[in-house]
Design a protein around this motif. Structure first.
Motif, mmCIF file in Angstrom:
data_model
loop_
_atom_site.group_PDB
_atom_site.id
_atom_site.type_symbol
_atom_site.label_atom_id
_atom_site.label_comp_id
_atom_site.label_asym_id
_atom_site.label_seq_id
_atom_site.Cartn_x
_atom_site.Cartn_y
_atom_site.Cartn_z
ATOM 1 N N VAL A 51 0.833 -1.204 0.000
ATOM 2 C CA VAL A 51 0.000 0.000 0.000
ATOM 3 C C VAL A 51 0.870 1.257 0.000
ATOM 4 O O VAL A 51 0.593 2.233 -0.713
ATOM 5 C CB VAL A 51 -0.941 -0.012 1.224
ATOM 6 C CG1 VAL A 51 -1.698 1.303 1.337
ATOM 7 C CG2 VAL A 51 -1.918 -1.170 1.116
ATOM 8 N N ALA A 52 1.946 1.237 0.796
ATOM 9 C CA ALA A 52 2.822 2.407 0.888
ATOM 10 C C ALA A 52 3.532 2.708 -0.416
ATOM 11 O O ALA A 52 3.955 3.849 -0.649
ATOM 12 C CB ALA A 52 3.855 2.190 1.997
ATOM 13 N N SER A 53 3.677 1.721 -1.284
ATOM 14 C CA SER A 53 4.381 1.949 -2.552
ATOM 15 C C SER A 53 3.579 2.824 -3.511
ATOM 16 O O SER A 53 4.122 3.347 -4.482
ATOM 17 C CB SER A 53 4.707 0.615 -3.230
ATOM 18 O OG SER A 53 3.508 -0.064 -3.606
ATOM 19 N N GLY A 54 2.284 3.004 -3.239
ATOM 20 C CA GLY A 54 1.448 3.787 -4.137
ATOM 21 C C GLY A 54 1.875 5.236 -4.243
ATOM 22 O O GLY A 54 1.867 5.823 -5.341
ATOM 23 N N SER A 55 2.268 5.845 -3.116
ATOM 24 C CA SER A 55 2.626 7.266 -3.143
ATOM 25 C C SER A 55 3.909 7.504 -3.938
ATOM 26 O O SER A 55 4.010 8.476 -4.697
ATOM 27 C CB SER A 55 2.783 7.793 -1.716
ATOM 28 O OG SER A 55 3.780 7.076 -1.012
ATOM 29 N N SER A 56 4.900 6.627 -3.770
ATOM 30 C CA SER A 56 6.137 6.801 -4.541
ATOM 31 C C SER A 56 5.910 6.502 -6.019
ATOM 32 O O SER A 56 6.550 7.115 -6.888
ATOM 33 C CB SER A 56 7.238 5.896 -3.982
ATOM 34 O OG SER A 56 6.834 4.541 -3.989
ATOM 35 N N SER A 171 10.106 3.474 -4.583
ATOM 36 C CA SER A 171 9.010 2.517 -4.759
ATOM 37 C C SER A 171 9.497 1.083 -4.607
ATOM 38 O O SER A 171 8.834 0.250 -3.977
ATOM 39 C CB SER A 171 8.372 2.717 -6.133
ATOM 40 O OG SER A 171 7.288 1.845 -6.332
ATOM 41 N N VAL A 172 10.676 0.788 -5.171
ATOM 42 C CA VAL A 172 11.254 -0.556 -5.022
ATOM 43 C C VAL A 172 11.530 -0.854 -3.548
ATOM 44 O O VAL A 172 11.268 -1.963 -3.064
ATOM 45 C CB VAL A 172 12.542 -0.673 -5.863
ATOM 46 C CG1 VAL A 172 13.235 -2.004 -5.601
ATOM 47 C CG2 VAL A 172 12.234 -0.520 -7.344
ATOM 48 N N ARG A 174 9.980 0.351 -0.931
ATOM 49 C CA ARG A 174 8.729 0.119 -0.206
ATOM 50 C C ARG A 174 8.175 -1.275 -0.469
ATOM 51 O O ARG A 174 7.674 -1.931 0.447
ATOM 52 C CB ARG A 174 7.702 1.182 -0.608
ATOM 53 C CG ARG A 174 8.102 2.590 -0.214
ATOM 54 C CD ARG A 174 6.975 3.573 -0.435
ATOM 55 N NE ARG A 174 7.419 4.953 -0.251
ATOM 56 C CZ ARG A 174 6.641 5.942 0.157
ATOM 57 N NH1 ARG A 174 5.375 5.703 0.425
ATOM 58 N NH2 ARG A 174 7.112 7.170 0.293
ATOM 59 N N VAL A 175 8.251 -1.712 -1.721
ATOM 60 C CA VAL A 175 7.717 -3.035 -2.056
ATOM 61 C C VAL A 175 8.552 -4.140 -1.409
ATOM 62 O O VAL A 175 8.014 -5.102 -0.849
ATOM 63 C CB VAL A 175 7.658 -3.213 -3.586
ATOM 64 C CG1 VAL A 175 7.287 -4.651 -3.942
ATOM 65 C CG2 VAL A 175 6.642 -2.246 -4.190
ATOM 66 N N THR A 176 9.879 -4.022 -1.484
ATOM 67 C CA THR A 176 10.741 -5.084 -0.957
ATOM 68 C C THR A 176 10.844 -5.057 0.566
ATOM 69 O O THR A 176 11.278 -6.053 1.161
ATOM 70 C CB THR A 176 12.156 -4.953 -1.545
ATOM 71 O OG1 THR A 176 12.685 -3.655 -1.248
ATOM 72 C CG2 THR A 176 12.125 -5.154 -3.055
ATOM 73 N N SER A 177 10.454 -3.955 1.204
ATOM 74 C CA SER A 177 10.589 -3.879 2.666
ATOM 75 C C SER A 177 9.766 -4.947 3.366
ATOM 76 O O SER A 177 10.179 -5.476 4.411
ATOM 77 C CB SER A 177 10.164 -2.486 3.157
ATOM 78 O OG SER A 177 8.812 -2.226 2.837
ATOM 79 N N GLY A 178 8.604 -5.290 2.809
ATOM 80 C CA GLY A 178 7.786 -6.326 3.436
ATOM 81 C C GLY A 178 8.455 -7.684 3.430
ATOM 82 O O GLY A 178 8.388 -8.420 4.425
ATOM 83 N N PHE A 179 9.121 -8.016 2.323
ATOM 84 C CA PHE A 179 9.808 -9.309 2.241
ATOM 85 C C PHE A 179 11.039 -9.326 3.157
ATOM 86 O O PHE A 179 11.309 -10.331 3.816
ATOM 87 C CB PHE A 179 10.226 -9.592 0.796
ATOM 88 C CG PHE A 179 9.080 -9.683 -0.158
ATOM 89 C CD1 PHE A 179 8.334 -10.848 -0.259
ATOM 90 C CD2 PHE A 179 8.733 -8.602 -0.953
ATOM 91 C CE1 PHE A 179 7.261 -10.938 -1.145
ATOM 92 C CE2 PHE A 179 7.670 -8.681 -1.845
ATOM 93 C CZ PHE A 179 6.930 -9.852 -1.931
ATOM 94 N N TYR A 222 16.085 4.219 -2.159
ATOM 95 C CA TYR A 222 15.778 2.851 -1.736
ATOM 96 C C TYR A 222 15.637 2.755 -0.217
ATOM 97 O O TYR A 222 14.653 2.186 0.286
ATOM 98 C CB TYR A 222 16.876 1.892 -2.219
ATOM 99 C CG TYR A 222 16.598 0.458 -1.843
ATOM 100 C CD1 TYR A 222 15.654 -0.283 -2.542
ATOM 101 C CD2 TYR A 222 17.260 -0.152 -0.785
ATOM 102 C CE1 TYR A 222 15.374 -1.594 -2.196
ATOM 103 C CE2 TYR A 222 16.993 -1.463 -0.427
ATOM 104 C CZ TYR A 222 16.045 -2.181 -1.135
ATOM 105 O OH TYR A 222 15.775 -3.470 -0.782
ATOM 106 N N PHE A 223 16.589 3.299 0.521
ATOM 107 C CA PHE A 223 16.528 3.180 1.983
ATOM 108 C C PHE A 223 15.407 4.037 2.559
ATOM 109 O O PHE A 223 14.800 3.667 3.582
ATOM 110 C CB PHE A 223 17.870 3.559 2.596
ATOM 111 C CG PHE A 223 18.914 2.495 2.437
ATOM 112 C CD1 PHE A 223 18.847 1.326 3.174
ATOM 113 C CD2 PHE A 223 19.958 2.645 1.531
ATOM 114 C CE1 PHE A 223 19.800 0.325 3.025
ATOM 115 C CE2 PHE A 223 20.914 1.663 1.382
ATOM 116 C CZ PHE A 223 20.840 0.496 2.126
#
Length: 321
Positions: A51-56, A171-172, A174-179, A222-223
């Motif tokens: 969900v957080a990746s949407g803003s970026s 955006s990358v 945010r998406v990879t942070s969950g994994f 990224y960070f």
């Protein structure tokens, strides 16, 4: 956004963009993330990072779209109207898709009582303090990265796309942070992300050519994305009562919002009209690292609390063989 399409209307723009849009964004963000937290328990972190990746992703698409529209046949007014139309359609779809899982409480949430509970929750207070300090320096690279590149002789075309590069890597992240958080844990990943952002903010002192701008933009984006991806899950993890995520998120975002509000103006004042780049970069790096220290102390307290619970459970099991 339609107010931007009218010339010579400064106070209307200030009221709509400065106040109205800010209030509306705050009213939308906290309930939308809190509702999602209701639906997931085991996979909550992973879902919230998506969900957080949407803003970026929006911050990547909109600059490219507006740049092409503004320099095309539409002009400024029609380009802003097109952007407003796109946002309106997406918001309408989001509103139609969103439903609460739990019934509305019989009595409204008592924010005073929730705030009192938060004050007694020391790790949560440390998280708020860390978020406030981190937000003061967090937005300096995002607001001044393009100007910094231009003033160091990098082409205007690349300087425009440098912000796009930063948002793509954000955006990358945010998406990879969950994994990544599934293996490291949310608090540990928060510490890694905040410390890295602080070090990279200090690294902006050395920005001098295209290669350094590219590397710093990719790494910082990224960070920063890792932090933004796990920030809401961290709040959810520190909320033991599932009926309180909205209240706690609101309190945390309110306090952290003051940091983001004052941080960029302070950095701009430190930059001065002479463009002394090392001073705001040093300030933002130090303040971000100070915020990361709050997260480190929070993590140590969480570990200590878990050890005490384990020892208590062990004593109980030994008392009743």
């Amino acid at each position: 956004m339609l107010s931007l399409s009218k010339p010579d209307q400064y106070y209307q723009i200030f009221l709509t963009q400065g106040l109205g849009s800010g209030i509306a964004a705050g009213l939308m963000f906290v309930p939308s993330t809190a509702v999602i937290a209701h639906y997931f328990r085991r996979k909550r972190t992973l879902v919230l990072t998506f969900v957080a990746s949407g803003s970026s992703l929006g911050a990547t698409i909109h600059p490219i779209m507006l740049n092409n529209l503004l320099n095309g046949p539409l002009g400024f007014s029609n380009s802003v109207c097109a952007s407003a139309g796109l946002i309106s359609v997406l918001l309408l779809i989001a509103c139609l898709c969103m439903r609460t899982r739990f019934d509305s409480p019989a009595t409204p949430v008592n924010y005073i009582a929730a705030a009192r509970k938060c004050i007694r929750d020391v790790p949560f207070v440390l998280m708020i303090a860390g978020g406030f300090l981190f937000q003061i320096g967090f937005y300096y690279p995002m607001f001044f990265f393009q100007l910094d590149s231009v003033k160091h002789g990098i082409s205007v075309t690349f300087s425009f796309y440098s912000l796009v590069i930063l948002n793509v890597s954000n955006s990358v992240g945010r998406v990879t942070s969950g994994f990544i958080a599934a293996f490291t844990g949310v608090p540990n990943l928060t510490i890694v992300a905040t410390v890295s952002c602080g070090v990279l903010s200090l690294g902006l002192i050395g920005l001098s050519n295209l290669a350094s701008a590219t590397v710093l933009g990719v790494l910082y984006g990224y960070f920063a994305g890792l932090f933004m991806g796990v920030w809401v899950p961290l709040m959810a993890d520190l909320t033991p009562d599932l009926s309180e995520p909205g209240a706690r998120m609101g309190i945390c975002f309110c306090m952290s919002g003051f940091g983001s509000m004052i941080g960029t103006p302070i950095s701009g004042a430190l930059l001065t009209s002479n463009y002394i780049w090392w001073i705001p970069a040093l300030f933002s790096g130090i303040i971000v690292l100070t915020g990361s220290m709050m997260y480190i102390i929070m993590r140590l307290m969480l570990s200590e609390g878990r050890l005490k619970k384990q020892r208590g459970a062990q004593l109980v099991s030994e008392s009743y063989p």
